[in-house]
Design an enzyme around this catalytic site. Structure first.
Site, PDB file in Angstrom:
ATOM      1  N   VAL A  51       0.839  -1.202   0.000  1.00  0.00           N
ATOM      2  CA  VAL A  51       0.000   0.000   0.000  1.00  0.00           C
ATOM      3  C   VAL A  51       0.874   1.252   0.000  1.00  0.00           C
ATOM      4  O   VAL A  51       0.579   2.237  -0.689  1.00  0.00           O
ATOM      5  CB  VAL A  51      -0.969   0.007   1.213  1.00  0.00           C
ATOM      6  N   CYS A  52       1.973   1.227   0.746  1.00  0.00           N
ATOM      7  CA  CYS A  52       2.825   2.407   0.925  1.00  0.00           C
ATOM      8  C   CYS A  52       3.275   3.058  -0.387  1.00  0.00           C
ATOM      9  O   CYS A  52       3.163   4.279  -0.527  1.00  0.00           O
ATOM     10  CB  CYS A  52       4.029   2.071   1.789  1.00  0.00           C
ATOM     11  N   PRO A  53       3.778   2.293  -1.365  1.00  0.00           N
ATOM     12  CA  PRO A  53       4.247   2.987  -2.567  1.00  0.00           C
ATOM     13  C   PRO A  53       3.129   3.677  -3.336  1.00  0.00           C
ATOM     14  O   PRO A  53       3.375   4.683  -4.003  1.00  0.00           O
ATOM     15  CB  PRO A  53       4.897   1.881  -3.400  1.00  0.00           C
TER      16      PRO A  53
END
Length: 180
Positions: A51-53
């Protein structure tokens, strides 16, 4: 019971970071304040996740809009600057970040994550917290959510613009609309 942070002075910080030119440097709230800049400080759990990128690159892709609003964006995790750089040097097609337009900071001692109330101590990672801090150092907005849910760049920009009006913004207010 957690202490209220909004409408108080934001916890000061200085952290090592990977700069947009991929060099190592420092970021600090004091520097942003000295330069009369708003600070959009966001925490994410870990590098090389899924999810972070999506949100880190989405913020970078819209960085010009934050810059037009005199805001500095700083991303933070408890990973090291070396891990950050490796992730930046990994292409987006390979679940990396590619080039970023803002600083990615390393809270390796977890102090800043603790100060902002987002540290999951037993895991040593941060929740997805987003904080908007005025040029005077007042924390004016905070939202913290579960790590499975990415944030909305449009909403972050909308809230920043609402705060900058200095007025009362009703529900569903959009930039260009009247304040109360």
């Amino acid at each position: 019971m957690a202490d209220r942070m909004v409408a108080k002075q934001a916890p000061r910080f200085e952290m090592d970071a990977v700069l947009p030119n991929k060099e190592f440097g420092k970021v600090s709230l004091e520097e942003n304040m000295k330069n009369d800049k708003w600070t959009v400080l966001f925490f994410y759990p870990m590098d090389f996740t899924f999810v972070c990128p999506t949100e880190i690159t989405a913020l970078s892709d819209r960085f010009d809009e934050f810059e037009d609003l005199d805001a500095e964006v700083i991303g933070v995790s408890t990973d090291t600057i070396h891990t950050h750089l490796a992730w930046i040097n990994t292409s987006r097609e390979d679940n990396g970040l590619g080039d970023l337009e803002y600083h990615l900071a390393a809270d390796t001692n977890h102090q800043v994550s603790k100060d902002y109330g987002v540290l999951i101590e037993e895991e040593g990672v941060a929740l997805r917290g987003l904080f908007i801090i005025s040029p005077e150092g007042e924390l004016q907005y905070q939202v913290v959510n579960h790590n499975n849910i990415g944030r909305d760049v449009d909403e972050t920009l909308r809230v920043l613009q609402a705060l900058q009006t200095g007025g009362l913004c009703p529900a569903n207010w959009k930039p260009g609309q009247e304040t109360l």
